[in-house]
Design an enzyme around this catalytic site. Structure first.
Site, PDB file in Angstrom:
ATOM      1  N   ASN A   9       0.839  -1.190  -0.013  1.00 43.41           N
ATOM      2  CA  ASN A   9       0.000   0.128  -0.055  1.00 43.41           C
ATOM      3  C   ASN A   9       0.875   1.111  -0.147  1.00 43.41           C
ATOM      4  O   ASN A   9       1.569   1.552   1.005  1.00 43.41           O
ATOM      5  CB  ASN A   9      -1.006  -0.126   1.396  1.00 43.41           C
ATOM      6  CG  ASN A   9      -1.726   1.114   1.312  1.00 43.41           C
ATOM      7  OD1 ASN A   9      -1.579   2.107   1.146  1.00 43.41           O
ATOM      8  ND2 ASN A   9      -3.166   0.834   1.818  1.00 43.41           N
ATOM      9  N   HIS A  11       0.191   4.359  -0.072  1.00 48.22           N
ATOM     10  CA  HIS A  11      -0.018   5.467   0.950  1.00 48.22           C
ATOM     11  C   HIS A  11       0.377   5.207   2.412  1.00 48.22           C
ATOM     12  O   HIS A  11       0.983   6.127   3.345  1.00 48.22           O
ATOM     13  CB  HIS A  11      -1.766   5.523   1.093  1.00 48.22           C
ATOM     14  CG  HIS A  11      -2.503   5.763  -0.079  1.00 48.22           C
ATOM     15  ND1 HIS A  11      -2.645   6.881  -0.562  1.00 48.22           N
ATOM     16  CD2 HIS A  11      -3.117   4.836  -0.900  1.00 48.22           C
ATOM     17  CE1 HIS A  11      -3.145   6.918  -1.822  1.00 48.22           C
ATOM     18  NE2 HIS A  11      -3.636   5.672  -1.973  1.00 48.22           N
ATOM     19  N   LYS A  12       0.296   3.731   2.825  1.00 47.78           N
ATOM     20  CA  LYS A  12       1.050   3.441   3.905  1.00 47.78           C
ATOM     21  C   LYS A  12       2.600   3.873   4.115  1.00 47.78           C
ATOM     22  O   LYS A  12       3.145   4.370   5.119  1.00 47.78           O
ATOM     23  CB  LYS A  12       0.853   1.877   4.487  1.00 47.78           C
ATOM     24  CG  LYS A  12      -0.668   1.590   4.734  1.00 47.78           C
ATOM     25  CD  LYS A  12      -0.282  -0.026   5.113  1.00 47.78           C
ATOM     26  CE  LYS A  12      -1.702  -0.448   5.520  1.00 47.78           C
ATOM     27  NZ  LYS A  12      -1.674  -1.888   5.871  1.00 47.78           N
ATOM     28  N   ASP A  68      -1.320  -4.319   9.916  1.00 47.58           N
ATOM     29  CA  ASP A  68      -2.540  -4.321   9.541  1.00 47.58           C
ATOM     30  C   ASP A  68      -3.380  -3.377  10.063  1.00 47.58           C
ATOM     31  O   ASP A  68      -3.394  -3.173  11.524  1.00 47.58           O
ATOM     32  CB  ASP A  68      -3.111  -5.853   9.679  1.00 47.58           C
ATOM     33  CG  ASP A  68      -4.246  -6.298   8.702  1.00 47.58           C
ATOM     34  OD1 ASP A  68      -4.390  -5.998   7.605  1.00 47.58           O
ATOM     35  OD2 ASP A  68      -5.211  -6.949   9.246  1.00 47.58           O
ATOM     36  N   PHE A 148      -6.399   8.526   2.295  1.00 47.58           N
ATOM     37  CA  PHE A 148      -6.672   7.315   1.556  1.00 47.58           C
ATOM     38  C   PHE A 148      -7.859   6.255   2.094  1.00 47.58           C
ATOM     39  O   PHE A 148      -8.216   6.849   3.264  1.00 47.58           O
ATOM     40  CB  PHE A 148      -5.584   6.511   0.969  1.00 47.58           C
ATOM     41  CG  PHE A 148      -4.984   5.832   2.377  1.00 47.58           C
ATOM     42  CD1 PHE A 148      -4.083   6.340   3.309  1.00 47.58           C
ATOM     43  CD2 PHE A 148      -5.246   4.218   2.437  1.00 47.58           C
ATOM     44  CE1 PHE A 148      -3.638   5.608   4.432  1.00 47.58           C
ATOM     45  CE2 PHE A 148      -4.506   3.599   3.543  1.00 47.58           C
ATOM     46  CZ  PHE A 148      -3.927   4.137   4.643  1.00 47.58           C
ATOM     47  N   GLY A 149      -8.168   5.522   1.545  1.00 46.12           N
ATOM     48  CA  GLY A 149      -9.203   4.363   2.164  1.00 46.12           C
ATOM     49  C   GLY A 149     -10.601   5.319   2.833  1.00 46.12           C
ATOM     50  O   GLY A 149     -11.239   6.016   2.178  1.00 46.12           O
ATOM     51  N   ASP A 151     -10.543   7.525   5.053  1.00 45.43           N
ATOM     52  CA  ASP A 151     -10.266   9.022   5.272  1.00 45.43           C
ATOM     53  C   ASP A 151     -11.506  10.002   5.132  1.00 45.43           C
ATOM     54  O   ASP A 151     -11.684  11.014   5.844  1.00 45.43           O
ATOM     55  CB  ASP A 151      -9.163   9.550   4.836  1.00 45.43           C
ATOM     56  CG  ASP A 151      -7.816   8.695   5.627  1.00 45.43           C
ATOM     57  OD1 ASP A 151      -8.031   8.491   6.672  1.00 45.43           O
ATOM     58  OD2 ASP A 151      -6.677   9.063   5.179  1.00 45.43           O
ATOM     59  N   LYS A 171      -3.088  14.647  10.015  1.00 44.13           N
ATOM     60  CA  LYS A 171      -3.430  13.259  10.165  1.00 44.13           C
ATOM     61  C   LYS A 171      -2.379  12.376  10.951  1.00 44.13           C
ATOM     62  O   LYS A 171      -2.534  11.860  12.066  1.00 44.13           O
ATOM     63  CB  LYS A 171      -3.631  12.456   8.803  1.00 44.13           C
ATOM     64  CG  LYS A 171      -4.084  10.948   9.006  1.00 44.13           C
ATOM     65  CD  LYS A 171      -4.281  10.431   7.838  1.00 44.13           C
ATOM     66  CE  LYS A 171      -4.500   8.780   8.316  1.00 44.13           C
ATOM     67  NZ  LYS A 171      -4.578   7.896   6.968  1.00 44.13           N
ATOM     68  N   ARG A 177      -1.899   4.952  13.097  1.00 45.91           N
ATOM     69  CA  ARG A 177      -0.522   4.577  12.461  1.00 45.91           C
ATOM     70  C   ARG A 177       0.613   5.203  13.240  1.00 45.91           C
ATOM     71  O   ARG A 177       1.462   4.698  13.694  1.00 45.91           O
ATOM     72  CB  ARG A 177      -0.701   5.118  11.010  1.00 45.91           C
ATOM     73  CG  ARG A 177       0.582   4.360  10.203  1.00 45.91           C
ATOM     74  CD  ARG A 177       0.216   4.283   8.848  1.00 45.91           C
ATOM     75  NE  ARG A 177      -0.738   3.137   8.416  1.00 45.91           N
ATOM     76  CZ  ARG A 177      -2.111   3.438   8.096  1.00 45.91           C
ATOM     77  NH1 ARG A 177      -2.354   4.430   7.940  1.00 45.91           N
ATOM     78  NH2 ARG A 177      -2.833   2.280   7.902  1.00 45.91           N
TER      79      ARG A 177
HETATM   80  P1  ITT Z   1      -1.112  -4.152   2.920  1.00 45.40           P
HETATM   81  O1  ITT Z   1      -0.165  -4.257   1.849  1.00 45.40           O
HETATM   82  O2  ITT Z   1      -0.266  -3.468   4.170  1.00 45.40           O
HETATM   83  O3  ITT Z   1      -1.689  -5.249   3.555  1.00 45.40           O
HETATM   84  P2  ITT Z   1      -3.647  -3.069   2.653  1.00 45.40           P
HETATM   85  O4  ITT Z   1      -4.286  -2.054   2.002  1.00 45.40           O
HETATM   86  O5  ITT Z   1      -4.124  -4.351   2.316  1.00 45.40           O
HETATM   87  O6  ITT Z   1      -2.052  -3.081   2.656  1.00 45.40           O
HETATM   88  P3  ITT Z   1      -4.773  -3.392   5.271  1.00 45.40           P
HETATM   89  O7  ITT Z   1      -5.482  -4.534   5.100  1.00 45.40           O
HETATM   90  O8  ITT Z   1      -4.120  -3.036   6.501  1.00 45.40           O
HETATM   91  O9  ITT Z   1      -4.114  -2.751   4.214  1.00 45.40           O
HETATM   92  O10 ITT Z   1      -6.095  -1.939   5.319  1.00 45.40           O
HETATM   93  C1  ITT Z   1      -7.261  -2.322   5.114  1.00 45.40           C
HETATM   94  C2  ITT Z   1      -8.015  -1.045   4.587  1.00 45.40           C
HETATM   95  O11 ITT Z   1      -8.160  -0.223   5.431  1.00 45.40           O
HETATM   96  C3  ITT Z   1      -6.997  -0.369   3.453  1.00 45.40           C
HETATM   97  O12 ITT Z   1      -7.332  -0.893   2.202  1.00 45.40           O
HETATM   98  C4  ITT Z   1      -7.729   1.063   3.624  1.00 45.40           C
HETATM   99  O13 ITT Z   1      -9.025   0.976   2.647  1.00 45.40           O
HETATM  100  C5  ITT Z   1      -8.381   1.095   4.914  1.00 45.40           C
HETATM  101  N1  ITT Z   1      -7.218   1.877   5.680  1.00 45.40           N
HETATM  102  C6  ITT Z   1      -6.117   1.502   6.213  1.00 45.40           C
HETATM  103  N2  ITT Z   1      -5.596   2.705   7.185  1.00 45.40           N
HETATM  104  C7  ITT Z   1      -6.365   3.556   6.897  1.00 45.40           C
HETATM  105  C8  ITT Z   1      -6.201   4.841   7.062  1.00 45.40           C
HETATM  106  O14 ITT Z   1      -5.031   5.406   7.794  1.00 45.40           O
HETATM  107  N3  ITT Z   1      -7.254   5.832   6.593  1.00 45.40           N
HETATM  108  C9  ITT Z   1      -7.991   5.277   5.920  1.00 45.40           C
HETATM  109  N4  ITT Z   1      -8.313   4.164   5.582  1.00 45.40           N
HETATM  110  C10 ITT Z   1      -7.551   3.116   6.185  1.00 45.40           C
END
Ligand code: ITT
Length: 193
Positions: A9, A11-12, A68, A148-149, A151, A171, A177
């Site tokens: 990801n 964004h992470k 996660d 992202f996600g 937010d 944020k 995080r």
């Molecule tokens: P990895 O490769 O690290 O597993 P991922 O996108 O699958 O990446 P997660 O399973 O940890 O990550 O996250 C699940 C979802 O939660 C992610 O796809 C986002 O939609 C949402 N999410 C995670 N962190 C967020 C944040 O800080 N703000 C908003 N949404 C978030």
């Protein structure tokens, strides 16, 4: 110390680079040429973050960390929780996930929710987990285009703006995080001292 961040990801990656600053640098999966898919088959953040870190560690032998994260909504009995990425279907489609949350929360007065992050660090033969939580509420509609996600619908406690209306610095100052990575940073400093 060379640590790999096991995430696909982007964004992470940028949030965590911003959070750690000059404190610790990390390698990405692309940096080490690792392109295998990393499944998240379990029902808890703890098990999934462990599985991600363990897969990369077993296949590369490199010290690493994975995280996660899930959004837990009180009125939905903790949904989408560990299934946050694929709440509206298999592919990770944030707009559809958000639509599903807003639809399910229609008419609910209780909008309380929290994000939770669990990091698993594999270092020097040890496995250590860190956690961070950010409380807030789910708005009635989306606002903002940053982040992202989920937010655009998450308003952290103490703010009137959604995470998607906040600058990355705003944020990252209060996020789930941030808290989890501060705990990891502190641990790494004690290891190094
Ligand atoms: P990895 O490769 O690290 O597993 P991922 O996108 O699958 O990446 P997660 O399973 O940890 O990550 O996250 C699940 C979802 O939660 C992610 O796809 C986002 O939609 C949402 N999410 C995670 N962190 C967020 C944040 O800080 N703000 C908003 N949404 C978030």
């Amino acid at each position: 110390m060379e640590l790999v961040f096991c995430t696909g990801n982007s964004h992470k990656l940028s949030e965590v680079a911003n959070i750690l600053g000059d404190d610790f640098s990390f390698l990405t999966l692309t940096d080490i040429g690792y392109y295998d898919e990393i499944p998240e088959p379990y029902n808890t953040l703890e098990e999934n973050s462990l599985a991600k870190a363990q897969q990369v560690y077993k296949q590369t032998g490199k010290d690493c960390f994975a995280e996660d994260t899930g959004l837990f909504i009180e009125a939905l009995n903790g949904e989408p929780g560990v299934f946050s990425a694929r709440y509206a279907g298999q592919s990770s489609d944030s707009l559809r996930n958000i639509e599903k949350v807003l639809e399910k929360l229609k008419g609910h007065k209780n909008r309380a929710a929290y994000f939770k992050t669990i990091i698993t660090l594999m270092i020097k033969g040890m496995i250590v987990q860190f956690s961070g939580q950010c409380n807030g509420m789910i708005s009635e509609r989306t606002s903002g285009v940053k982040g992202f996600g989920y937010d655009p619908i998450f308003i952290p406690e103490g703010s009137e703006k959604s995470f998607a209306e906040q600058s990355p610095e705003e944020k990252n100052a209060v996020s789930h995080r941030r808290k989890a990575f501060d705990a990891m940073s502190k641990y790494l400093h004690t290891l190094n001292s």
